[in-house]
Design a protein around this motif. Structure first.
Motif: not given
Length: 192
Positions: A98-103, A181-184, A186-192
């Motif tokens: 999901l993070s990859v897709i968002q970025v 870093q952008l993916v990380f 998003k992963w930590l702030s939105t999808w975790r």
């Protein structure tokens, strides 16, 4: 002399193309087992999702988070089921995908980059020749996610589990910190 120069340039170009092929041929042999012939744009069914998921809690939580990007409830749930299925099938965290897709695309199904990458996970068309079939449409939900997850899994294996380097390879920015870093983030702030 002119013909000789053209011949030498042509041979050099062919040599450089073939020099890269062993890497791609290995990827193709590894990845073709993961790419199927389905060409429809159908989402993963509830039964396929249920076969991999312990409960629907993940689907409910992620649906709330994704609502601002994909407002339609049915489309959002089909999308999430397919992300979960394809990510889990490839041994990846669905929230990472999901993070990859968002970025990569901002959850836009028909996104096309300036370089020609397509769909949610921004798959370059050359991957069709390397690991797929000519009838694959990179804008189709399941095909796009299958390609993206397969490619990212390959790079993660190649980098021995180093997510930072694997994400850099996925984006074609190995050695640069911005994309991973952008993916990380998003992963930590939105999808975790």
């Amino acid at each position: 002399m002119h013909k000789l120069t053209i011949t030498i340039v042509a041979l050099l170009c062919c040599t450089s193309v073939h020099a890269n092929n062993p890497h791609y041929e290995q990827l193709a042999a590894y990845a073709q087992t993961g790419i199927f012939h389905e060409t429809s744009d159908q989402a993963v069914s509830y039964s396929e999702y249920a076969a991999m998921a312990d409960n629907i809690t993940w689907l409910v939580i992620m649906s709330r988070r994704l609502e601002k990007f994909i407002p339609d409830t049915l489309e959002r749930e089909e999308f999430l089921r397919t992300v979960y299925y394809e990510a889990t099938r490839a041994g990846l965290d669905p929230q990472l995908i999901l993070s990859v897709i968002q970025v990569e695309s901002g959850f836009k199904k028909y996104a096309v980059s300036y370089a020609g990458a397509r769909g949610y996970m921004q798959i370059m068309p050359f991957w069709i020749d390397l690991i797929g079939h000519q009838d694959h449409n990179l804008f189709h939900l399941r095909i796009n996610l299958r390609y993206g997850c397969t490619i990212l899994r390959h790079y993660l294996d190649q980098e021995k589990g180093d997510y930072f380097r694997a994400l850099g390879r996925y984006n074609g920015s190995l050695g640069e910190a911005t994309y991973p870093q952008l993916v990380f983030d998003k992963w930590l702030s939105t999808w975790r």
